[in-house]
Enzyme design. Structure first.
Site, PDB file in Angstrom:
ATOM      1  CG  ASP A 187      -2.320   0.433   0.961  1.00  0.00           C
ATOM      2  OD1 ASP A 187      -2.467   1.274   0.058  1.00  0.00           O
ATOM      3  OD2 ASP A 187      -3.245   0.001   1.656  1.00  0.00           O
TER       4      ASP A 187
ATOM      5  CG  ASP B  68      -9.584   2.050  -0.806  1.00  0.00           C
ATOM      6  OD1 ASP B  68      -8.583   2.096  -1.545  1.00  0.00           O
ATOM      7  OD2 ASP B  68      -9.522   1.868   0.419  1.00  0.00           O
TER       8      ASP B  68
ATOM      9  N   GLY C 280      -3.269   4.561  -8.220  1.00  0.00           N
ATOM     10  CA  GLY C 280      -3.196   5.235  -9.517  1.00  0.00           C
ATOM     11  C   GLY C 280      -2.507   6.584  -9.503  1.00  0.00           C
TER      12      GLY C 280
HETATM   13  C1  GLA Z   1      -5.969   1.276   1.464  1.00  0.00           C
HETATM   14  C2  GLA Z   1      -6.126   0.274   0.318  1.00  0.00           C
HETATM   15  C3  GLA Z   1      -7.223  -0.718   0.656  1.00  0.00           C
HETATM   16  C4  GLA Z   1      -6.886  -1.445   1.961  1.00  0.00           C
HETATM   17  C5  GLA Z   1      -6.670  -0.421   3.073  1.00  0.00           C
HETATM   18  C6  GLA Z   1      -6.136  -1.066   4.339  1.00  0.00           C
HETATM   19  O1  GLA Z   1      -7.087   2.084   1.602  1.00  0.00           O
HETATM   20  O2  GLA Z   1      -6.418   0.949  -0.884  1.00  0.00           O
HETATM   21  O3  GLA Z   1      -7.386  -1.656  -0.395  1.00  0.00           O
HETATM   22  O4  GLA Z   1      -5.738  -2.228   1.770  1.00  0.00           O
HETATM   23  O5  GLA Z   1      -5.749   0.579   2.689  1.00  0.00           O
HETATM   24  O6  GLA Z   1      -5.946  -0.149   5.362  1.00  0.00           O
END
Ligand code: GLA
Length: 348
Positions: free
Chosen positions: A127, A184, A163
């Site tokens: 991440d 997300d 992205g």
């Molecule tokens: C980000 C990612 C998610 C998830 C959360 C976990 O928002 O984009 O897919 O992994 O972190 O905290």
């Protein structure tokens, strides 16, 4: 490590968020087998954020699995997942903390990659929260890409920077095998449509060895769980799953697969759709021009072996006529040729 077709699996985040455990992961691995998900091609069982203690071990500097959530440790859990013929995935982050504020891998890339390798991890979602100033994503993903390659184990590298910084223009150079291309997903029709439409012109960098990841599917969630929101209808989920397959992107389920209903199970194991998703040519689809793309979408894609896929997506709440123009797909009237159609998934 060669990743020739879009990875398929399940991830804890969409439904479970912080509420994860050894038992959940074992039961979900069992469901992969019992429900035929493994036979349909699903392989990776992935734990997302929130699996560790809030601080690293002082003596060793390693991230420590939360003993309440994972009392047997990660190696034992990985062994269990492997005993089912499945692959085991975990999560970390390029910054100093994960998005949910647990220790992350900045400046610990090599130690963490080695630890994951020792545990038997096959897949790492990486991440992008809490990155220190002055460090570009491009460098941070390159660092983990190198660390994973030095870890002594084949670990699929799943980059997740949403992205930003035109990720498609550099991500292949980091060694990543898939890359999240949007913010997300939430369990609403608007969310998955927005994601798909935003990626129409962004599937050019995507292909074998490095796939555009349009996020974990919400199919079958019906509004329950961590990204539950208002939920979708069965018809919406058919659109969502078919869209992901037409785009040829990774298929990571996000619902509680232990309790998935028959209709959704049939959808996510639809052999025809999965064959389109997993087509070995890995070509980007072509989105037919339409001024009303937000309402209706026709998608065309070249497949291996002289086949083509055509998808008709009605995003409106009423019936719509949709036109597939042979000449836009490259088939001229003068050729005298046409298509022979075989339905894979019809309307509800
Ligand atoms: C980000 C990612 C998610 C998830 C959360 C976990 O928002 O984009 O897919 O992994 O972190 O905290």
């Amino acid at each position: 490590m060669l990743v020739n077709t879009p990875p398929m699996g399940w991830n804890t985040w969409n439904t479970f968020g912080n509420d994860i455990s050894d038992a959940l992961v074992r039961e979900s691995a069992d469901a992969f087998i019992d429900l035929g998900l493994k036979d349909a091609g699903y392989q990776y069982v992935v734990i997302d954020d929130c699996w560790s203690l809030k601080t690293r071990d002082r003596a060793t500097g390693r991230i420590v699995p939360d003993p309440e959530k994972f009392p047997h440790g990660m190696k034992a859990l990985a062994d269990y997942v492997h005993s089912k013929g499945l692959k085991f995935g975990m999560y970390s982050c390029a910054g100093q903390r994960t998005c949910a504020d647990y220790p992350a891998s900045f400046d610990h890339e090599y130690l963490d990659a080695k630890t994951f390798a020792e545990w038997g991890v096959d897949f790492l979602k990486y991440d992008f929260c809490f990155c220190p100033r002055g460090f570009k994503g491009e460098l941070l993903y390159r660092r983990m890409g190198m660390a994973l390659r030095a870890s002594g184990r084949d670990i699929l590298f799943s980059a997740c920077n949403w992205g930003v910084d035109d990720v498609w223009s550099w991500i292949r150079s980091t060694g990543a095998h898939m890359f999240r291309s949007t913010g997300d997903i939430f369990d609403t029709p608007e969310s998955f449509r927005k994601i798909a439409i935003s990626q129409m012109n962004r599937l050019n960098a995507h292909g074998a060895q490095c796939f555009n990841d349009m996020d974990m599917l919400t199919v079958g969630m019906y509004g329950k769980g961590n990204v539950g929101a208002a939920g979708c209808t069965a018809a919406d989920y058919r659109s969502e799953f078919a869209l992901w397959c037409m785009c040829g992107v990774p298929l990571m389920l996000g619902c509680d697969i232990r309790t998935i209903d028959r209709e959704m199970l049939e959808l996510v194991t639809n052999r025809g759709l999965i064959a389109i998703d997993q087509d070995p040519e890995c070509r980007q689809p072509y989105f037919m021009h339409d001024p009303e793309r937000e309402k209706k979408l026709v998608v065309f894609r070249h497949l291996d072996g002289g086949k083509y896929a055509v998808g008709f997506f009605n995003f409106d709440d009423k019936e719509r006529d949709m036109t597939f123009t042979f000449s836009d797909a490259g088939l001229t009237a003068a050729s005298g040729l046409g298509f022979r159609f075989t339905p894979v998934l019809g309307p509800l």
